[in-house]
Design a protein around this motif. Structure first.
Motif, PDB file in Angstrom:
ATOM      1  N   VAL A  39       5.208  12.609   2.479  1.00 12.98           N
ATOM      2  CA  VAL A  39       5.721  11.369   1.905  1.00 12.98           C
ATOM      3  C   VAL A  39       4.525  10.584   1.386  1.00 12.98           C
ATOM      4  CG1 VAL A  39       6.897   9.219   2.385  1.00 12.98           C
ATOM      5  CG2 VAL A  39       7.628  11.329   3.520  1.00 12.98           C
ATOM      6  N   ALA A  40       4.497  10.329   0.110  1.00  8.81           N
ATOM      7  CA  ALA A  40       3.345   9.637  -0.459  1.00  8.81           C
ATOM      8  C   ALA A  40       3.522   8.140  -0.440  1.00  8.81           C
ATOM      9  CB  ALA A  40       3.136  10.107  -1.898  1.00  8.81           C
ATOM     10  N   VAL A  41       2.460   7.464  -0.061  1.00  6.18           N
ATOM     11  CA  VAL A  41       2.492   6.003  -0.049  1.00  6.18           C
ATOM     12  C   VAL A  41       1.164   5.521  -0.597  1.00  6.18           C
ATOM     13  CG1 VAL A  41       2.589   3.965   1.369  1.00  6.18           C
ATOM     14  CG2 VAL A  41       3.985   5.933   1.960  1.00  6.18           C
ATOM     15  N   ALA A  42       1.221   4.628  -1.569  1.00  7.37           N
ATOM     16  CA  ALA A  42      -0.012   4.152  -2.174  1.00  7.37           C
ATOM     17  C   ALA A  42      -0.538   2.926  -1.476  1.00  7.37           C
ATOM     18  CB  ALA A  42       0.247   3.837  -3.637  1.00  7.37           C
ATOM     19  N   ILE A  43      -1.814   2.887  -1.276  1.00 10.71           N
ATOM     20  CA  ILE A  43      -2.432   1.709  -0.662  1.00 10.71           C
ATOM     21  C   ILE A  43      -3.866   1.620  -1.146  1.00 10.71           C
ATOM     22  CG2 ILE A  43      -3.664   2.176   1.446  1.00 10.71           C
ATOM     23  CD1 ILE A  43      -1.645   0.427   2.826  1.00 10.71           C
ATOM     24  N   ILE A 131       3.870  13.080   8.800  1.00 13.86           N
ATOM     25  CA  ILE A 131       2.667  13.023   9.639  1.00 13.86           C
ATOM     26  C   ILE A 131       2.976  13.653  10.998  1.00 13.86           C
ATOM     27  CG2 ILE A 131       0.924  11.540  10.680  1.00 13.86           C
ATOM     28  CD1 ILE A 131       0.975  11.502   7.601  1.00 13.86           C
ATOM     29  N   ASN A 132       2.141  14.604  11.406  1.00 10.83           N
ATOM     30  CA  ASN A 132       2.318  15.294  12.679  1.00 10.83           C
ATOM     31  C   ASN A 132       1.373  14.683  13.712  1.00 10.83           C
ATOM     32  OD1 ASN A 132       2.530  17.008  14.839  1.00 10.83           O
ATOM     33  ND2 ASN A 132       2.441  18.893  13.622  1.00 10.83           N
ATOM     34  N   SER A 252      -0.169  14.459   3.067  1.00 12.09           N
ATOM     35  CA  SER A 252       0.912  13.515   3.346  1.00 12.09           C
ATOM     36  C   SER A 252       0.383  12.128   3.667  1.00 12.09           C
ATOM     37  CB  SER A 252       1.761  14.010   4.527  1.00 12.09           C
ATOM     38  OG  SER A 252       2.340  15.252   4.251  1.00 12.09           O
ATOM     39  N   GLN A 253       1.187  11.135   3.364  1.00 14.47           N
ATOM     40  CA  GLN A 253       0.820   9.750   3.651  1.00 14.47           C
ATOM     41  C   GLN A 253       2.111   8.990   3.950  1.00 14.47           C
ATOM     42  OE1 GLN A 253      -2.526   8.147   1.412  1.00 14.47           O
ATOM     43  NE2 GLN A 253      -1.277   6.351   0.944  1.00 14.47           N
TER      44      GLN A 253
END
Length: 323
Positions: A39-43, A131-132, A252-253
Motif C-alpha cells: 500500500v503506497a502512501v506519500a509523505i 507491512i509485516n 510497501s508503505q
C-alpha cells in the motif's frame, strides 16, 4: 548515593529477570507470512536519521540510568512506550517496558512478550497495510511529525524488528542499547487479548543521542527533567488523535493515524508488569481492532510518582488509514 536510589536501581534490574521467567510462556510468532499487495502512501519527511553502523556506539556514563522494566509472560509492564492506574490511559504490553533514564545520557524503553496464558499465534494480525511487523529479516522505516503543525518530520531508516521469544534473548538485546546504538531496534509482541502487535519503542537518550520515540514523548509531555502537568499531558494526548505515523518496508508503505492515546501512571504501570499481554484492555471497548497496533513508550515521573526517570508509560493506539 541515597538508599532510595540504590533500591530503585536494584528494582530496575529485577524487572528483566522477572520478564525472562515469564518468557518461558512466551508466544511464538510464525516466521512464514504471506505478503499482501503493498500500500503506497506519500509523505515528505524533512529530518532523516539513517542507520549508521559506522558510528561507534558510545558507552553511557556509569551513573546514567539503564533501561528498566520489562514485561513478562504474565502481562505486566513495569516502570515504563507513550504509551495509567489512575492514569489517563494505559497499555498492557507483553514485551518488557523499560525506563528511559537520564534525559541527556541514557534512557531507553523496552517491552517483552510473555503471558499468563499464551495466546494462539495469529500472524495474519501482524500484517497490516502491506507491512509485516513480524518480519525480522525486513527492517522498517518509520516516519512521523515531531511538531503539532506537522512541518518537521523524523525519518528512522533500517529499524530492526525484535520478536518476543521464549528464551528472552531478543528482549535482552533490546534492553542492551549500548550494544546497537546508533542503529535502531523495536521490540514486538502480541497482545494476549486481541492478537494485535504491540511495538515497544525506546525514548529518552543514550549517550546524549535521542532514541527512536524521544521526539514523540517530548511532544506529549515536554522535558524529562520538567514534564508538563497532568492536565496539559491529558490535553496533548487528546490532541494527538489523528497524528500520522508511517511505516515502510520493502516496496510497501502504510500510514496509521492515532486513534487513542493513554498514560499509564506509575501505579498502573507497575500493576501491568506481570500482565503485559493485556494492555489492550486499557482502551475503550471496540477501539482495538484488526487494523490497529499498539505503541508503548515511557513517560517521565510526576510529583506524586516514584523518584525515577520513567516510572510511567504511554500507550498509543494506531489505526491503519488506507488511501
Amino acid at each position: 548515593m541515597s538508599a532510595k536510589r540504590i533500591a530503585a536501581r536494584h528494582r530496575k534490574w529485577l524487572l528483566p529477570a522477572v520478564f525472562v521467567l515469564g518468557l518461558a510462556l512466551g508466544l511464538g510468532l510464525s516466521a512464514a507470512m504471506t505478503t499482501p499487495d503493498p500500500v503506497a502512501v506519500a509523505i515528505s519527511p524533512t529530518h532523516v536519521l539513517p542507520r549508521t553502523s559506522t558510528d561507534t556506539p558510545t558507552t553511557a556514563p556509569t551513573d546514567t540510568p539503564q533501561p528498566t522494566a520489562t514485561v513478562t509472560a504474565s502481562p505486566s509492564p513495569t516502570s515504563t512506550p507513550s504509551p495509567t492506574a489512575t492514569a489517563t490511559h494505559s497499555p498492557t504490553p507483553q514485551p518488557t517496558l523499560a525506563d528511559t533514564s537520564a534525559p541527556t545520557d541514557s534512557a531507553p524503553v523496552s517491552t517483552a512478550t510473555p503471558f499468563e496464558s499464551p495466546p494462539t499465534p495469529r500472524p495474519n494480525l501482524f500484517y497490516i497495510g502491506g507491512i509485516n511487523f513480524a518480519a525480522t529479516s525486513e527492517p522498517l522505516t518509520m516516519i512521523y511529525p515531531t511538531d503539532w503543525a506537522r512541518s518537521d518530520w523524523l525519518t528512522l531508516e533500517g529499524v530492526d524488528i525484535l520478536i518476543s521469544d521464549a528464551t528472552g534473548a531478543n528482549l535482552r538485546l533490546f534492553n542492551d542499547i549500548g550494544s546497537w546504538v546508533p542503529d535502531h531496534k523495536i521490540f514486538v509482541y502480541a497482545d494476549g487479548l486481541t492478537g494485535v502487535p504491540v511495538l515497544s519503542i525506546h525514548d529518552g537518550y543514550w549517550s546524549r543521542r535521542p532514541l527512536e520515540a524521544e521526539p514523540l514523548r517530548e511532544l506529549i509531555e515536554g522535558s524529562v527533567r520538567s514534564p508538563y502537568d497532568l492536565a496539559t499531558i491529558e490535553a496533548n494526548l487528546e490532541r494527538l488523535q489523528g497524528h500520522p505515523v508511517t511505516f515502510a518496508q520493502g516496496g510497501s508503505q502504510a500510514t496509521f493515524l492515532v486513534r487513542d492515546a493513554l498514560r499509564m501512571d506509575a501505579e498502573t504501570t507497575n500493576a501491568y508488569l506481570y500482565k503485559p499481554g493485556r494492555v489492550s484492555e486499557l482502551f475503550s471497548e471496540g477501539q482495538v481492532t484488526q487494523e490497529t497496533l499498539i505503541v508503548l513508550i515511557c513517560s517521565a515521573g510526576q510529583p506524586n510518582e516514584p523518584d525515577e526517570t520513567f516510572p510511567a508509560r504511554f500507550l498509543i493506539l494506531l489505526a491503519y488509514a488506507p488511501d
